[in-house]
Design a protein around this motif. Sequence first.
Motif, PDB file in Angstrom:
ATOM      1  N   LEU A  64     -43.037  60.959 -33.710  1.00  0.00           N
ATOM      2  CA  LEU A  64     -43.341  62.127 -32.885  1.00  0.00           C
ATOM      3  C   LEU A  64     -43.568  63.388 -33.714  1.00  0.00           C
ATOM      4  O   LEU A  64     -43.915  64.438 -33.176  1.00  0.00           O
ATOM      5  CB  LEU A  64     -42.202  62.366 -31.886  1.00  0.00           C
ATOM      6  N   THR A 119     -38.468  56.745 -34.421  1.00  0.00           N
ATOM      7  CA  THR A 119     -39.119  57.328 -33.253  1.00  0.00           C
ATOM      8  C   THR A 119     -39.382  58.811 -33.477  1.00  0.00           C
ATOM      9  O   THR A 119     -40.451  59.327 -33.126  1.00  0.00           O
ATOM     10  CB  THR A 119     -38.236  57.141 -31.999  1.00  0.00           C
ATOM     11  N   SER A 120     -38.420  59.493 -34.072  1.00  0.00           N
ATOM     12  CA  SER A 120     -38.586  60.924 -34.349  1.00  0.00           C
ATOM     13  C   SER A 120     -39.737  61.161 -35.317  1.00  0.00           C
ATOM     14  O   SER A 120     -40.540  62.086 -35.144  1.00  0.00           O
ATOM     15  CB  SER A 120     -37.292  61.503 -34.933  1.00  0.00           C
ATOM     16  N   ARG A 149     -42.961  71.035 -32.595  1.00  0.00           N
ATOM     17  CA  ARG A 149     -42.636  69.628 -32.838  1.00  0.00           C
ATOM     18  C   ARG A 149     -41.938  69.463 -34.176  1.00  0.00           C
ATOM     19  O   ARG A 149     -40.982  68.690 -34.301  1.00  0.00           O
ATOM     20  CB  ARG A 149     -43.910  68.776 -32.801  1.00  0.00           C
ATOM     21  N   GLU A 198     -48.664  64.998 -37.627  1.00  0.00           N
ATOM     22  CA  GLU A 198     -49.320  63.996 -38.458  1.00  0.00           C
ATOM     23  C   GLU A 198     -49.333  64.360 -39.938  1.00  0.00           C
ATOM     24  O   GLU A 198     -49.320  63.488 -40.806  1.00  0.00           O
ATOM     25  CB  GLU A 198     -50.756  63.776 -37.976  1.00  0.00           C
ATOM     26  N   LEU A 258     -42.100  54.379 -27.030  1.00  0.00           N
ATOM     27  CA  LEU A 258     -43.398  54.448 -27.687  1.00  0.00           C
ATOM     28  C   LEU A 258     -44.393  53.424 -27.164  1.00  0.00           C
ATOM     29  O   LEU A 258     -45.529  53.356 -27.631  1.00  0.00           O
ATOM     30  CB  LEU A 258     -43.226  54.272 -29.206  1.00  0.00           C
ATOM     31  N   VAL A 295     -38.184  67.944 -34.439  1.00  0.00           N
ATOM     32  CA  VAL A 295     -37.932  66.710 -35.195  1.00  0.00           C
ATOM     33  C   VAL A 295     -36.925  66.958 -36.316  1.00  0.00           C
ATOM     34  O   VAL A 295     -35.993  66.179 -36.528  1.00  0.00           O
ATOM     35  CB  VAL A 295     -39.245  66.141 -35.764  1.00  0.00           C
TER      36      VAL A 295
END
Length: 298
Positions: A26, A22-23, A207, A29, A258, A211
């Motif tokens: 997120l 999940t991390s 982000r 990209e 998600l 993360v």
Amino acid sequence: MKDKWAPFFILLAAVLWGTTGTSQALAPEEAHPIAIGAARLAAGGLFLLCIVLLSGKLNYKNWPIKTTILASVCMALYQPLFFTAVTITGVAIGTVTAIGSAPILSGFLEWIYLKKRPGTMWWCSTLLSILGCLMLFVNKESVYIDPVGILMALGAGLSFAGYTLVSRDLVERYSSLSVVAVVFTLSAIWLSPFLFVFDMSWITSVRGVSVSLHLGIMATGIAYFLFAKGLVHVSSSTAVTLALAEPLTAALLGVFLLGESLNITSWLGIFLLLLGIGVLIGSPKSSGSEKELGMVQK
């Protein structure tokens, strides 16, 4: 009483590991999975080293150099092997092969090197959990089997099994905090070249920092500290089977955070995973002395 909680320490560690996917979803990209893995070990190793230095619990006298290096190499190898396997042969097959093979390989290593083989309850629990893992992931995408990817995934499973077996020997002689601090600091050093190979500009974003800190502190530092504490009272083969709670956590987080959907087969897989883990925890052989661990002298 501490040995009674040992399986739950490992389960909690697996739950924290389950947040990794999940991390990553997120993360920015442009963050390459291997770069994320390298950053994860770097942050985790630094966090653990700071904690053990501040607590003054680092005891480096008579430290087994060869064993420590072997444990750190196993953990360092796991990251690129797993991410490469997933990239080559897909998330479903790569994950099932790596995570599913680890318990079997762990039991095999114990049989070969410790002359002890897992008992009947361990086999029942492990087979149920692996079947559940297979059913959970196999429907998530079209199945594509690549021989190189399978080999990489098996290498990842062997690396995790080897790390668990070697670490158990370390935590029996030194504090869990000292062991994970030293091992993960070395693992971070082994993977540090990747920080210069891949574009790491993403890590300066909000982000990216969030993360990296989560993966380093929660999913690595705290998780592996709990795993090491559990290993003091649980055999390596049992610990690796309990760690199959990781894909279970990842799947549930995918659904609730998600917006992913699971079909009936996947939900049945979750049920079998829970059943397998429950069988192992419910057995009186899931913790305590090695005689009580479901281990049979060869």
